[in-house]
Design a protein around this motif. Structure first.
Motif, mmCIF file in Angstrom:
data_model
loop_
_atom_site.group_PDB
_atom_site.id
_atom_site.type_symbol
_atom_site.label_atom_id
_atom_site.label_comp_id
_atom_site.label_asym_id
_atom_site.label_seq_id
_atom_site.Cartn_x
_atom_site.Cartn_y
_atom_site.Cartn_z
ATOM 1 N N LYS A 71 0.828 -1.205 0.000
ATOM 2 C CA LYS A 71 0.000 0.000 0.000
ATOM 3 C C LYS A 71 0.859 1.251 0.000
ATOM 4 C CE LYS A 71 -4.125 -1.721 0.139
ATOM 5 N NZ LYS A 71 -4.793 -2.228 1.298
ATOM 6 N N GLU B 263 -4.064 6.632 -1.609
ATOM 7 C CA GLU B 263 -5.517 6.608 -1.697
ATOM 8 C C GLU B 263 -6.064 7.946 -1.200
ATOM 9 O OE1 GLU B 263 -8.382 3.664 0.508
ATOM 10 O OE2 GLU B 263 -6.778 2.520 -0.452
ATOM 11 N N GLY C 11 -6.914 1.499 4.819
ATOM 12 C CA GLY C 11 -6.664 1.612 3.380
ATOM 13 C C GLY C 11 -5.203 1.832 3.067
#
Lengths: 67, 152
Positions: free
Chosen positions: A27, A35, B53
């Protein structure tokens, strides 16, 4: 000294596990696209990452919080 | 957080904004902000969506909290710099400031890396080594200690 070394090794292992978890998620690598998000701040104002970035780079300090 | 308060103006001088982020409630965060007189906002990820996330979620403590990390996001929304967990707790704000003074954040990724290949980058390219001397050192230290642990 032996006990200290052992503790240091255990700390290192914990960090290693954490980094491995992160790299598995892929990520947060340098160069990766973050994001986008919208979050309220402590005063209730909304902040959207992409909008904030139009004013320049943003340093985000993730912290554990109160405990 | 207080360390970053002390060098906030210097970061602003470099054109870099600062925000803190945790999973705490707005009320708790506001107490922290007032207590330390922070000049930057504290973002409240109460739903824990951002930490999840972004892969910075520590599910094992306090019902799930953020993993301590410092992440610099460029104007192009690409991660320019990141320090996680043990590293983040050791990097002093003043040192980071010095580093960023010496290595200005490029306006966009095209300046120093092709945007479309960034996601395929191996994790230890020379570029990342250059930007992350401390992380590489930590990695080496961990490898060394693992080797030692195996011997023991």
């Amino acid at each position: 000294v032996g006990r200290l070394a052992l503790r240091r090794d255990r700390d290192a292992l914990t960090r290693f596990d954490c980094r491995r978890r992160l790299s598995e998620g892929q990520k947060l690598r340098v160069g990766a696209l973050a994001e986008d998000f919208t979050l309220a701040d402590s005063a209730g104002a909304q902040h959207t990452l992409s909008a904030m970035l139009s004013d320049g780079p943003l340093l985000i300090i993730f912290y554990r919080g109160y405990w | 957080l207080a360390e970053f308060r002390d060098v906030y103006d210097d970061f602003r001088g470099l054109g870099i904004q600062i925000a803190a982020l945790s999973v705490d409630s707005p009320e708790q965060s506001e107490r922290v902000r007032r207590q330390y007189e922070l000049p930057f906002p504290i973002l409240c990820d109460t739903q824990k969506e951002v930490v999840r996330g972004w892969g910075l979620f520590n599910a094992e403590e306090k019902g799930g909290i953020a993993v301590p990390a410092i992440v610099l996001v460029g104007r192009d929304r690409r991660i320019r710099l990141m320090m996680v967990e043990g590293v983040a707790t050791r990097v002093r704000a003043a040192d980071l400031l010095e580093f960023l003074r010496a290595h200005p954040v490029p306006a966009n990724s095209a300046d120093d890396m092709p945007a479309n290949s960034a996601d395929d980058m191996p994790s230890n390219t020379p570029r990342q080594r250059a930007i992350f001397p401390s992380l590489v050192d930590v990695g080496r230290a961990i490898r060394n200690s693992l080797t030692r642990a195996r011997k023991v």
